[in-house]
Design a protein around this motif. Structure first.
Motif, mmCIF file in Angstrom:
data_model
loop_
_atom_site.group_PDB
_atom_site.id
_atom_site.type_symbol
_atom_site.label_atom_id
_atom_site.label_comp_id
_atom_site.label_asym_id
_atom_site.label_seq_id
_atom_site.Cartn_x
_atom_site.Cartn_y
_atom_site.Cartn_z
ATOM 1 N N HIS A 15 77.619 -82.367 17.154
ATOM 2 C CA HIS A 15 79.057 -82.569 17.048
ATOM 3 C C HIS A 15 79.720 -81.727 18.132
ATOM 4 C CE1 HIS A 15 78.657 -84.698 13.276
ATOM 5 N NE2 HIS A 15 77.864 -83.738 12.842
ATOM 6 N N VAL A 16 80.556 -82.356 18.948
ATOM 7 C CA VAL A 16 81.214 -81.671 20.062
ATOM 8 C C VAL A 16 82.697 -82.047 20.066
ATOM 9 C CG1 VAL A 16 79.150 -81.539 21.497
ATOM 10 C CG2 VAL A 16 80.605 -83.536 21.645
ATOM 11 N N ARG A 17 83.430 -81.439 20.998
ATOM 12 C CA ARG A 17 84.827 -81.798 21.195
ATOM 13 C C ARG A 17 84.977 -82.388 22.589
ATOM 14 N NH1 ARG A 17 88.755 -77.161 19.428
ATOM 15 N NH2 ARG A 17 90.207 -78.892 19.357
ATOM 16 N N ASP A 18 85.808 -83.407 22.693
ATOM 17 C CA ASP A 18 86.021 -84.117 23.946
ATOM 18 C C ASP A 18 86.870 -83.276 24.893
ATOM 19 O OD1 ASP A 18 85.657 -86.254 25.610
ATOM 20 O OD2 ASP A 18 87.106 -87.569 24.630
ATOM 21 N N HIS B 56 95.273 -81.671 23.476
ATOM 22 C CA HIS B 56 94.579 -82.223 22.311
ATOM 23 C C HIS B 56 93.116 -82.455 22.670
ATOM 24 C CE1 HIS B 56 93.742 -84.590 18.764
ATOM 25 N NE2 HIS B 56 93.211 -85.517 19.538
ATOM 26 N N ARG B 57 92.214 -82.038 21.780
ATOM 27 C CA ARG B 57 90.779 -82.277 21.968
ATOM 28 C C ARG B 57 90.247 -83.012 20.748
ATOM 29 N NH1 ARG B 57 87.504 -77.193 23.800
ATOM 30 N NH2 ARG B 57 86.026 -78.841 24.290
ATOM 31 N N GLN B 58 89.731 -84.212 20.972
ATOM 32 C CA GLN B 58 89.224 -85.053 19.893
ATOM 33 C C GLN B 58 87.811 -84.612 19.500
ATOM 34 O OE1 GLN B 58 91.161 -87.528 18.652
ATOM 35 N NE2 GLN B 58 89.669 -88.063 17.100
ATOM 36 N N HIS B 59 87.509 -84.627 18.206
ATOM 37 C CA HIS B 59 86.162 -84.321 17.730
ATOM 38 C C HIS B 59 85.277 -85.550 17.925
ATOM 39 C CE1 HIS B 59 87.091 -80.451 15.862
ATOM 40 N NE2 HIS B 59 88.256 -80.998 15.556
ATOM 41 N N MET B 60 84.102 -85.356 18.523
ATOM 42 C CA MET B 60 83.183 -86.446 18.819
ATOM 43 C C MET B 60 81.791 -86.096 18.282
ATOM 44 S SD MET B 60 85.154 -88.483 20.535
ATOM 45 C CE MET B 60 84.248 -89.607 21.545
#
Length: 95
Positions: free
Chosen positions: A60-63, A83-87
């Motif tokens: 699990h990372v952040r974009d 904003h950083r989306q969770h991916m």
């Protein structure tokens, strides 16, 4: 063989061994998930066979950061947000 799979209302064209980033999944890292296949594509023909694809959750990372900038002219108002989306990174094991 390639297949069109659907994860979280998004579609991806993948083949076995591909690593892709998808919106965050509830599964933990190392879990194996089955997702539905919308279409399977061979070299010569494409068949609308609904099946399943097996994917493995890697991490699990952040974009990357997306900058949201708002400004009202002549009012000295400027606002800048990031904003950083969770991916989730997944690997396609089999189709």
């Amino acid at each position: 063989m390639q297949a069109l799979i659907e994860i979280s209302d998004k579609q991806y064209l993948v083949k076995a061994g591909d690593k892709i980033f998808v919106p965050k999944q509830k599964a933990a890292a190392g879990d194996v998930i089955e997702v539905k296949t919308l279409m399977q594509v061979n070299q010569a023909d494409s068949a609308l066979k609904a099946g399943t694809a097996t994917i493995k959750v890697l991490e699990h990372v952040r974009d990357e950061t997306i900058i949201v900038f708002r400004k009202k002219r002549r009012k000295r108002f400027q606002k800048r947000n990031g904003h950083r989306q969770h991916m989730t990174q997944v690997e396609v094991l089999s189709l």
